[in-house]
Design a protein around this motif. Structure first.
Motif, PDB file in Angstrom:
ATOM      1  N   GLU A 167       8.906  65.672 102.996  1.00 21.70           N
ATOM      2  CA  GLU A 167       9.134  66.601 104.105  1.00 21.70           C
ATOM      3  C   GLU A 167      10.569  67.096 104.111  1.00 21.70           C
ATOM      4  OE1 GLU A 167       7.470  68.194 106.707  1.00 21.70           O
ATOM      5  OE2 GLU A 167       5.830  67.791 105.316  1.00 21.70           O
ATOM      6  N   LYS A 222      11.236  69.588 101.407  1.00 23.01           N
ATOM      7  CA  LYS A 222      10.625  70.862 101.759  1.00 23.01           C
ATOM      8  C   LYS A 222      11.542  71.630 102.726  1.00 23.01           C
ATOM      9  CE  LYS A 222       5.755  72.033 102.090  1.00 23.01           C
ATOM     10  NZ  LYS A 222       4.492  71.558 102.675  1.00 23.01           N
ATOM     11  N   SER A 223      12.007  70.912 103.731  1.00 20.69           N
ATOM     12  CA  SER A 223      12.833  71.572 104.733  1.00 20.69           C
ATOM     13  C   SER A 223      14.171  72.005 104.127  1.00 20.69           C
ATOM     14  CB  SER A 223      13.021  70.647 105.940  1.00 20.69           C
ATOM     15  OG  SER A 223      14.368  70.468 106.234  1.00 20.69           O
TER      16      SER A 223
END
Lengths: 280, 261
Positions: B2, B5-6
């Motif tokens: 995550e 991705k961010s």
């Protein structure tokens, strides 16, 4: 009972609008249905729907379509970057700059691009030193794609100005709710955000389209009339005065422009009203 | 995962930001260098002094400034009382007047110019100051909107009734109650008119008046450096006007407005 006196306060503005918008508009309508002798005819509309004038409408239409589509995408991404990155003072700076760029244009803009990307422009020169010759394949700044690049300079900022409130209208809670319920990010954008912002984006597209369709100064100063857009044709018909019924043809072209812009703006205003109603 | 991705997301947005900023700054930078550099590569402010020594250019600038001041004054004189009247006396007519105010957007400036040329009496075509009326119309969709929004943000009718009940004179009502309360709208309208008049080309070229944009267009044929220098300066001028007005405004509401060219 209505008190007619109540409406007296509107008389100055209404009189002003009738004098300086109503009369010119009537003149255009009347002359567009006349020949140069003053006889009523539909010939002018036959003239403008064929030959070079039909080509002018097609060229203007393509330019406006491309510039609206490209600036819609670029401006939205740019505005998204500005709001999401949350760098202090950046947003204020960008929206002020966008206000300036969206409101300038015309002659100064044309000269700035001639100095940058013209045959002897500075950026052209730099790129040449890097081995990229923009002018190698008969491309020029004074062509369709050149003018398109220049138009982006006032279209993208307009899109940024319009997008900032749209993006800020996307509430945090929506994303949190969707993600907590287990929706992947892509699905959230497709099923939640897209339906909400699509009408607003379409309205903005129409605004951008008319903005570029009606523009005259930039094209006139940059190409000195060589790119035959509708406004350029109107100006040359009025100033040259060599063609039979030239002024009347120009008025008919004007009526054509008003119809196209009018349709686009009507849809824009209707959509805008619905969005405002929905938001409150 | 995550986090990665961010991070990627952030980097892409950052890249978009950089490219966007470059797209807008590069032409300004290139124009400044183009204007101020001579053949040997030395920098000088010569093109600017040359531009301002040119009598035609200074005269056109003065004319454009006078036209913009007149346009601002006349627009405010006509619109402030009308919009106030609409809010206090006949709110039911607001929709209709708003519709009228948007009409100029539908008629491209070049078409309006042709209409002006073929419908106005000759005494209005023999002075460049008649452009003031044309520019009032061109700017009206935005000036009306700005003022209407300002009057909507305050409860105009209550303010009006309260001040009259408390025994305020008309002068007090207008200059100490209404105008200070709608100053954001007044400043926004002023900026929009300044930006519009400084760049307006369609009307001025059709009517053959030597305003700043039309003179600049001709000057570009002769002295490119001076013309480019003036172009950058006029962009700076609009930017300066916006900042000065924002400073004067002092309220938190930004006056940046959507302009259509």
């Amino acid at each position: 009972m209505k008190r007619y006196v109540d409406y007296f306060g509107l008389v100055p503005l209404l009189a002003f609008i009738v004098a300086f918008l109503g009369f010119p508009l009537l003149a255009i309508l009347r002359f567009s249905f006349q020949d140069s002798e003053g006889n009523y005819t539909l010939n002018n509309f036959q003239t403008i729907t064929s030959g070079i004038y039909r080509d002018a409408f097609w060229l203007s239409f393509q330019l406006s379509l491309f510039s609206a589509a490209i600036s819609l995408v670029l401006g939205f991404i740019f505005a998204l970057a500005v709001t999401r990155l949350q760098i202090p003072i950046l947003k204020g700076l960008i929206s002020t700059a966008s206000g300036v760029f969206a409101n300038t244009g015309g002659v100064p803009l044309a000269f700035m691009f001639i100095a940058s990307l013209g045959t002897y422009g500075l950026l052209t020169d730099w790129l040449r030193k890097l081995g990229i010759d923009l002018y190698a394949n008969s491309w020029t700044l004074y062509s369709f794609s050149g003018l398109l690049i220049v138009y982006l300079y006032f279209q993208v900022p307009l899109m940024v100005l319009v997008s900032l409130p749209i993006i800020e209208g996307i509430k945090r809670e929506w994303r949190e709710a969707a993600l907590t319920l287990g929706a992947p990010y892509g699905l959230f954008w497709r099923k939640v955000i897209a339906p909400i912002i699509a009408p607003q984006l379409f309205a903005t597209f129409l605004l951008l389209f008319t903005n570029s369709f009606a523009a005259y100064a930039t094209a006139a100063a940059l190409t000195s009339g060589s790119l035959a857009l509708v406004p350029v044709q109107i100006a040359s018909l009025i100033s040259s005065n060599v063609q039979v019924d030239g002024a009347n043809t120009a008025m008919a072209l004007g009526v054509g422009m008003i119809s196209i812009v009018g349709i686009a703006m009507t849809i824009y205003i209707v959509l805008e009203r619905r969005v405002v109603k929905w938001r409150n | 995962m995550e986090k990665l991705k961010s991070f990627l997301n952030k980097s892409l947005l950052f890249l978009a930001l950089i490219i966007g900023v470059l797209f807008f700054l590069l032409p300004i930078y290139a124009s400044t260098v183009f204007a101020l550099q001579d053949v040997e590569g030395n920098y000088s402010l010569d093109p600017i002094s040359r531009a301002f020594a040119n009598e035609e250019i200074t005269r056109s600038l003065l004319l454009t400034l006078r036209i913009s001041v007149l346009t601002v004054v006349l627009t405010l004189l006509v619109l402030i009382p009308t919009v106030a009247w609409l809010h206090i006396v006949v709110p039911q007519a607001r929709k209709f007047v708003e519709f009228l105010s948007l009409l100029p957007l539908v008629i491209p400036p070049i078409v309006q110019g042709v209409g002006f040329l073929y419908s106005m009496p000759s005494f209005l075509k023999s002075t460049p100051y008649a452009l003031v009326f044309a520019y009032m119309i061109l700017a009206m969709p935005f000036t009306y909107r700005a003022l209407d929004a300002a009057f909507s943000a305050i409860d105009t009718k209550t303010l009006y009734e309260a001040s009259l009940t408390l025994g305020a004179k008309w002068r007090t009502l207008v200059f100490r109650i209404l105008i200070p309360n709608v100053r954001t709208g007044i400043f926004a309208a002023t900026f929009l008119i300044l930006a519009l008049v400084l760049g307006e080309f369609a009307y001025a070229s059709l009517l053959l008046w030597d305003t700043f944009p039309t003179v600049l267009a001709v000057a570009g044929m002769g002295d490119a450096s001076a013309a480019v220098a003036l172009s950058v300066l006029s962009l700076l001028g609009v930017w300066l006007a916006l900042n000065v007005i924002n400073l004067l405004n002092k309220s938190n509401r930004s006056i940046v407005n959507v302009g259509v060219r």
